[in-house]
Design an enzyme around this catalytic site. Structure first.
Site, mmCIF file in Angstrom:
data_model
loop_
_atom_site.group_PDB
_atom_site.id
_atom_site.type_symbol
_atom_site.label_atom_id
_atom_site.label_comp_id
_atom_site.label_asym_id
_atom_site.label_seq_id
_atom_site.Cartn_x
_atom_site.Cartn_y
_atom_site.Cartn_z
ATOM 1 N N SER A 177 0.927 -1.071 -0.058
ATOM 2 C CA SER A 177 0.279 0.014 -0.171
ATOM 3 C C SER A 177 1.006 1.250 0.096
ATOM 4 O O SER A 177 1.992 1.273 0.449
ATOM 5 C CB SER A 177 -0.828 -0.038 1.489
ATOM 6 O OG SER A 177 -1.651 1.181 1.569
ATOM 7 N N TYR A 195 -2.041 0.524 10.627
ATOM 8 C CA TYR A 195 -1.893 -0.010 9.490
ATOM 9 C C TYR A 195 -0.690 0.292 8.746
ATOM 10 O O TYR A 195 -0.121 -0.263 7.724
ATOM 11 C CB TYR A 195 -2.960 0.545 8.670
ATOM 12 C CG TYR A 195 -3.427 -0.094 7.280
ATOM 13 C CD1 TYR A 195 -3.768 -1.374 6.924
ATOM 14 C CD2 TYR A 195 -3.297 0.809 6.121
ATOM 15 C CE1 TYR A 195 -3.832 -1.786 5.824
ATOM 16 C CE2 TYR A 195 -3.409 0.469 4.925
ATOM 17 C CZ TYR A 195 -3.927 -0.858 4.549
ATOM 18 O OH TYR A 195 -3.749 -1.497 3.343
HETATM 19 N N1 LIG Z 1 -8.847 -1.055 -0.762
HETATM 20 C C1 LIG Z 1 -7.567 -0.085 -0.341
HETATM 21 O O1 LIG Z 1 -7.753 1.146 -0.411
HETATM 22 C C2 LIG Z 1 -6.331 -0.696 -0.339
HETATM 23 C C3 LIG Z 1 -5.421 0.156 -0.556
HETATM 24 C C4 LIG Z 1 -3.904 -0.515 -0.689
HETATM 25 C C5 LIG Z 1 -3.866 -1.774 -0.170
HETATM 26 N N2 LIG Z 1 -4.945 -2.729 0.048
HETATM 27 C C6 LIG Z 1 -4.536 -4.122 0.404
HETATM 28 O O2 LIG Z 1 -5.155 -4.967 -0.568
HETATM 29 C C7 LIG Z 1 -5.413 -6.018 0.003
HETATM 30 C C8 LIG Z 1 -6.956 -6.396 -0.321
HETATM 31 O O3 LIG Z 1 -7.733 -5.515 0.248
HETATM 32 P P1 LIG Z 1 -9.210 -5.062 -0.344
HETATM 33 O O4 LIG Z 1 -9.340 -3.591 -0.420
HETATM 34 O O5 LIG Z 1 -9.584 -6.094 -1.362
HETATM 35 O O6 LIG Z 1 -10.186 -5.219 1.066
HETATM 36 P P2 LIG Z 1 -11.459 -6.320 0.976
HETATM 37 O O7 LIG Z 1 -12.612 -6.055 0.129
HETATM 38 O O8 LIG Z 1 -11.838 -6.080 2.599
HETATM 39 O O9 LIG Z 1 -10.946 -7.757 0.898
HETATM 40 C C9 LIG Z 1 -9.830 -8.117 2.030
HETATM 41 C C10 LIG Z 1 -9.841 -9.546 1.946
HETATM 42 O O10 LIG Z 1 -8.982 -10.113 2.729
HETATM 43 C C11 LIG Z 1 -9.475 -11.408 3.322
HETATM 44 N N3 LIG Z 1 -8.845 -11.811 4.465
HETATM 45 C C12 LIG Z 1 -8.900 -10.881 5.772
HETATM 46 N N4 LIG Z 1 -8.512 -11.523 7.043
HETATM 47 C C13 LIG Z 1 -8.236 -12.817 6.401
HETATM 48 C C14 LIG Z 1 -7.600 -13.983 7.009
HETATM 49 N N5 LIG Z 1 -7.550 -14.062 8.623
HETATM 50 N N6 LIG Z 1 -7.167 -14.874 6.325
HETATM 51 C C15 LIG Z 1 -7.701 -15.072 4.965
HETATM 52 N N7 LIG Z 1 -8.121 -13.893 4.399
HETATM 53 C C16 LIG Z 1 -8.524 -12.954 4.856
HETATM 54 C C17 LIG Z 1 -10.890 -11.232 3.416
HETATM 55 O O11 LIG Z 1 -11.612 -12.415 3.166
HETATM 56 P P3 LIG Z 1 -12.255 -13.171 4.384
HETATM 57 O O12 LIG Z 1 -12.949 -12.206 5.249
HETATM 58 O O13 LIG Z 1 -13.571 -13.967 3.703
HETATM 59 O O14 LIG Z 1 -11.329 -14.176 5.094
HETATM 60 C C18 LIG Z 1 -10.961 -10.639 1.891
HETATM 61 O O15 LIG Z 1 -11.351 -11.538 0.899
HETATM 62 C C19 LIG Z 1 -5.300 -5.936 1.577
HETATM 63 O O16 LIG Z 1 -4.122 -6.554 1.957
HETATM 64 C C20 LIG Z 1 -5.031 -4.259 1.789
HETATM 65 O O17 LIG Z 1 -4.496 -4.062 3.039
HETATM 66 C C21 LIG Z 1 -6.148 -1.985 0.105
#
Ligand SMILES: NC(=O)c1ccc[n+]([C@@H]2O[C@H](COP(=O)([O-])OP(=O)(O)OC[C@H]3O[C@@H](n4cnc5c(N)ncnc54)[C@H](OP(=O)(O)O)[C@@H]3O)[C@@H](O)[C@H]2O)c1
Length: 245
Positions: free
Chosen positions: A131, A144
């Site tokens: 990120s 975070y």
């Molecule tokens: N959205 C943003 O603005 C942003 C920006 C930069 C980086 N990111 C990063 O991108 C990645 C994906 O995030 P996203 O934006 O797609 O958010 P999201 O829609 O909330 O998806 C997060 C995913 O992580 C899974 N997860 C969480 N804890 C877990 C665990 N203990 N074991 C297995 N799976 C787990 C959740 O699945 P379950 O709950 O079904 O397990 C879900 O599929 C993350 O690492 C986040 O930090 C996001």
């Protein structure tokens, strides 16, 4: 020719789910993994891949997962996210521990479990979802930003340690992406989550998935090591230009 196998953690939502679709379209056999395995199963049915339950914070779950998926070529570590937006002095320590477990130790746990199978396949690619919080900070973001700084350090360390092996490491470091991220961060408060994206055109999960698919389909000698991508309106994590409503 047998298809290359791509595992995506965090595939039940957001960037992970979109990455499964993009990788399937790019010709990979996909394994969609997350705790909400029923969502992964729907996705797997849609793209013709596999779905396996996975909690990256749990040793036994990761061991069972590795045994079930077998040898793989690509791992996209998308499982993770943020919890809360508190000042350091008000930090919820359990939330910090959970963030560290999911975003950092989770990547280590899954990498340890799948690396032997990547080696057996002869070559591979690890994609880490970092990120802009991996190299920027903002008030309230301490927990975070600390974990995403750690993800950045982990990727760079792996690149040094695996030097000499045909294993690529890519960190994709997005700014604001509209997914379930903000809803999870604010404990299910969808109104507060919606405010994050107010007056802005954020990145979409598909924008990031295209980048993931691009990185893993480069020729084997090309390693895109860190890819930073932001919405145009987001000059820094805390500096977002918002259109007047
Ligand atoms: N959205 C943003 O603005 C942003 C920006 C930069 C980086 N990111 C990063 O991108 C990645 C994906 O995030 P996203 O934006 O797609 O958010 P999201 O829609 O909330 O998806 C997060 C995913 O992580 C899974 N997860 C969480 N804890 C877990 C665990 N203990 N074991 C297995 N799976 C787990 C959740 O699945 P379950 O709950 O079904 O397990 C879900 O599929 C993350 O690492 C986040 O930090 C996001």
């Amino acid at each position: 020719m047998t298809k290359r196998v791509a595992v995506v953690t965090g595939a039940s939502s957001g960037i992970g789910a979109a990455s499964v679709r993009a990788l399937a379209a790019a010709g990979f056999e996909t394994v969609a993994a997350a705790r909400r395995v029923e969502r992964c199963a729907e996705l797997a049915a849609e793209v013709g891949g596999r779905a396996v339950g996975l909690d990256v914070t749990d040793d036994a779950s990761v061991a069972a997962f590795a045994a079930e998926v077998g040898d793989v070529d690509v791992v996209v570590h998308s499982a993770g996210g943020a919890l809360g937006l508190d000042r350091v002095e008000d930090a919820d320590l359990d939330g910090w521990r959970l963030m560290y477990e999911a975003n950092v130790i989770g990547v280590v746990r899954v990498t340890k479990a799948l690396l032997p199978g990547i080696r057996r396949r002869g070559a591979g690619h690890l994609v880490l979802l970092g990120s802009i919080a991996g190299f920027e900070v903002y008030p309230g973001g301490g927990g975070y930003t600390a974990v995403k700084h750690a993800v950045n350090a982990l990727g760079r360390t792996l690149r040094l340690e695996l030097n000499g092996e045909p294993i690529r490491i890519t960190e994709v470091a997005p700014g604001m992406v509209q997914t379930e991220f903000a809803t999870v961060r604010f404990g299910g408060d969808t109104e507060r989550a919606a405010q994050v994206y107010q007056g802005v055109t954020p990145l979409s999960a598909e924008d990031i998935a295209e980048i993931v698919a691009f990185a893993v389909t480069r020729p084997a000698h090309v390693d895109l090591d860190q890819i930073v991508v932001r919405p145009v309106a987001q000059a820094a994590a805390y500096l977002v230009h918002r259109r007047p409503e």
